[in-house]
Write a protein that holds these residues in place. Structure first.
Motif, PDB file in Angstrom:
ATOM      1  N   GLY A   1      -0.877   6.837   2.164  1.00 24.47           N
ATOM      2  CA  GLY A   1      -1.407   7.303   3.444  1.00 24.47           C
ATOM      3  C   GLY A   1      -0.664   8.538   3.926  1.00 24.47           C
ATOM      4  O   GLY A   1       0.306   8.978   3.318  1.00 24.47           O
TER       5      GLY A   1
ATOM      6  N   LEU B   1      -5.168   6.448  -1.827  1.00 26.43           N
ATOM      7  CA  LEU B   1      -4.435   5.239  -1.472  1.00 26.43           C
ATOM      8  C   LEU B   1      -4.319   4.333  -2.690  1.00 26.43           C
ATOM      9  O   LEU B   1      -5.247   4.250  -3.505  1.00 26.43           O
ATOM     10  CB  LEU B   1      -5.138   4.486  -0.341  1.00 26.43           C
ATOM     11  CG  LEU B   1      -5.430   5.256   0.945  1.00 26.43           C
ATOM     12  CD1 LEU B   1      -6.085   4.320   1.966  1.00 26.43           C
ATOM     13  CD2 LEU B   1      -4.184   5.878   1.508  1.00 26.43           C
TER      14      LEU B   1
ATOM     15  N   VAL C   1      -5.804   2.883  10.405  1.00 27.95           N
ATOM     16  CA  VAL C   1      -4.902   2.164   9.518  1.00 27.95           C
ATOM     17  C   VAL C   1      -5.752   1.524   8.426  1.00 27.95           C
ATOM     18  O   VAL C   1      -6.714   0.812   8.713  1.00 27.95           O
ATOM     19  CB  VAL C   1      -4.102   1.089  10.272  1.00 27.95           C
ATOM     20  CG1 VAL C   1      -3.191   0.330   9.306  1.00 27.95           C
ATOM     21  CG2 VAL C   1      -3.283   1.719  11.394  1.00 27.95           C
TER      22      VAL C   1
ATOM     23  N   TYR D   1      -6.137  -0.985   5.252  1.00 30.20           N
ATOM     24  CA  TYR D   1      -5.568  -2.232   4.750  1.00 30.20           C
ATOM     25  C   TYR D   1      -6.172  -2.583   3.391  1.00 30.20           C
ATOM     26  O   TYR D   1      -7.381  -2.558   3.212  1.00 30.20           O
ATOM     27  CB  TYR D   1      -5.849  -3.378   5.714  1.00 30.20           C
ATOM     28  CG  TYR D   1      -5.220  -3.231   7.072  1.00 30.20           C
ATOM     29  CD1 TYR D   1      -5.901  -2.617   8.111  1.00 30.20           C
ATOM     30  CD2 TYR D   1      -3.939  -3.728   7.319  1.00 30.20           C
ATOM     31  CE1 TYR D   1      -5.331  -2.477   9.373  1.00 30.20           C
ATOM     32  CE2 TYR D   1      -3.362  -3.597   8.573  1.00 30.20           C
ATOM     33  CZ  TYR D   1      -4.062  -2.976   9.588  1.00 30.20           C
ATOM     34  OH  TYR D   1      -3.490  -2.845  10.828  1.00 30.20           O
TER      35      TYR D   1
ATOM     36  N   GLU E   1       0.825  -1.205   0.000  1.00 37.95           N
ATOM     37  CA  GLU E   1       0.000   0.000   0.000  1.00 37.95           C
ATOM     38  C   GLU E   1       0.854   1.247   0.000  1.00 37.95           C
ATOM     39  O   GLU E   1       1.989   1.243   0.496  1.00 37.95           O
ATOM     40  CB  GLU E   1      -0.904   0.026   1.241  1.00 37.95           C
ATOM     41  CG  GLU E   1      -1.892  -1.110   1.318  1.00 37.95           C
ATOM     42  CD  GLU E   1      -1.735  -1.930   2.570  1.00 37.95           C
ATOM     43  OE1 GLU E   1      -2.715  -2.539   3.024  1.00 37.95           O
ATOM     44  OE2 GLU E   1      -0.607  -1.968   3.107  1.00 37.95           O
ATOM     45  N   SER E   2       0.304   2.310  -0.528  1.00 39.11           N
ATOM     46  CA  SER E   2       0.981   3.603  -0.518  1.00 39.11           C
ATOM     47  C   SER E   2      -0.067   4.703  -0.504  1.00 39.11           C
ATOM     48  O   SER E   2      -1.241   4.455  -0.833  1.00 39.11           O
ATOM     49  CB  SER E   2       1.902   3.752  -1.729  1.00 39.11           C
ATOM     50  OG  SER E   2       1.175   3.658  -2.930  1.00 39.11           O
TER      51      SER E   2
ATOM     52  N   CYS F   1      -2.747   0.302  -3.916  1.00 42.41           N
ATOM     53  CA  CYS F   1      -2.269  -1.007  -3.481  1.00 42.41           C
ATOM     54  C   CYS F   1      -1.901  -1.819  -4.707  1.00 42.41           C
ATOM     55  O   CYS F   1      -2.701  -1.939  -5.636  1.00 42.41           O
ATOM     56  CB  CYS F   1      -3.349  -1.710  -2.679  1.00 42.41           C
ATOM     57  SG  CYS F   1      -2.964  -3.417  -2.247  1.00 42.41           S
TER      58      CYS F   1
ATOM     59  N   THR G   1      -1.582   1.082   5.946  1.00 44.16           N
ATOM     60  CA  THR G   1      -1.018   2.419   5.825  1.00 44.16           C
ATOM     61  C   THR G   1      -1.841   3.368   6.693  1.00 44.16           C
ATOM     62  O   THR G   1      -3.068   3.302   6.711  1.00 44.16           O
ATOM     63  CB  THR G   1      -0.984   2.884   4.358  1.00 44.16           C
ATOM     64  OG1 THR G   1      -0.336   4.152   4.267  1.00 44.16           O
ATOM     65  CG2 THR G   1      -2.374   2.995   3.741  1.00 44.16           C
ATOM     66  N   GLN G   2      -1.160   4.207   7.432  1.00 41.41           N
ATOM     67  CA  GLN G   2      -1.823   5.088   8.387  1.00 41.41           C
ATOM     68  C   GLN G   2      -2.419   6.302   7.682  1.00 41.41           C
ATOM     69  O   GLN G   2      -1.752   6.960   6.865  1.00 41.41           O
ATOM     70  CB  GLN G   2      -0.833   5.558   9.455  1.00 41.41           C
ATOM     71  CG  GLN G   2      -1.407   6.520  10.474  1.00 41.41           C
ATOM     72  CD  GLN G   2      -2.410   5.881  11.413  1.00 41.41           C
ATOM     73  OE1 GLN G   2      -2.201   4.781  11.913  1.00 41.41           O
ATOM     74  NE2 GLN G   2      -3.530   6.572  11.652  1.00 41.41           N
TER      75      GLN G   2
END
Length: 116
Positions: free
Chosen positions: A9, A20, A92, A94, A6-7, A22, A110-111
């Motif tokens: 956040g 976001l 978070v 997912y 994932e990216s 994934c 990812t937060q």
């Protein structure tokens, strides 16, 4: 071995936007459903949005009209565009996939933090 990365956040102000992404890789024969879940502190993981291979989508009531899920089947990617963010969207996030052989896989999370 299957990996979901994932990216996207980060920190946003209320009313702002985040996107976001994934990416799935590894020994995946075919992906059925792709989706996003989130978990706030002290709460259970909950569904945010899912999308089928054919593009049928389903959203949690709390994000309808604000979030949009999309996927790129050729690249094995799923995206979540989050607009009009609220502090209660903090958590978070997912990525999740269900393969046509009925295996579930999860990303590392990812937060997302939304400040008021």
């Amino acid at each position: 071995q299957v990996q979901l990365v994932e990216s996207g956040g980060g920190l946003a102000q209320a009313g702002g936007s985040l996107r976001l992404s994934c990416a799935a890789s590894g020994s995946i024969f075919s992906i059925s459903t792709m989706g996003w879940y989130r978990q706030a502190p002290g709460q259970q993981r909950e569904l945010v949005a899912v999308i089928t291979t054919g593009g049928v989508t389903n959203y949690a009531d709390s994000v309808k009209g604000r979030f949009a899920i999309s996927r790129d089947n050729a690249k094995k990617m799923v995206h979540l565009q989050m607009n009009s963010l609220k502090p209660e969207d903090t958590g978070v996030y997912y990525c999740n996939i269900l393969t046509t052989t009925h295996w579930y896989y999860w990303g590392q999370g990812t937060q997302v933090t939304v400040s008021s």
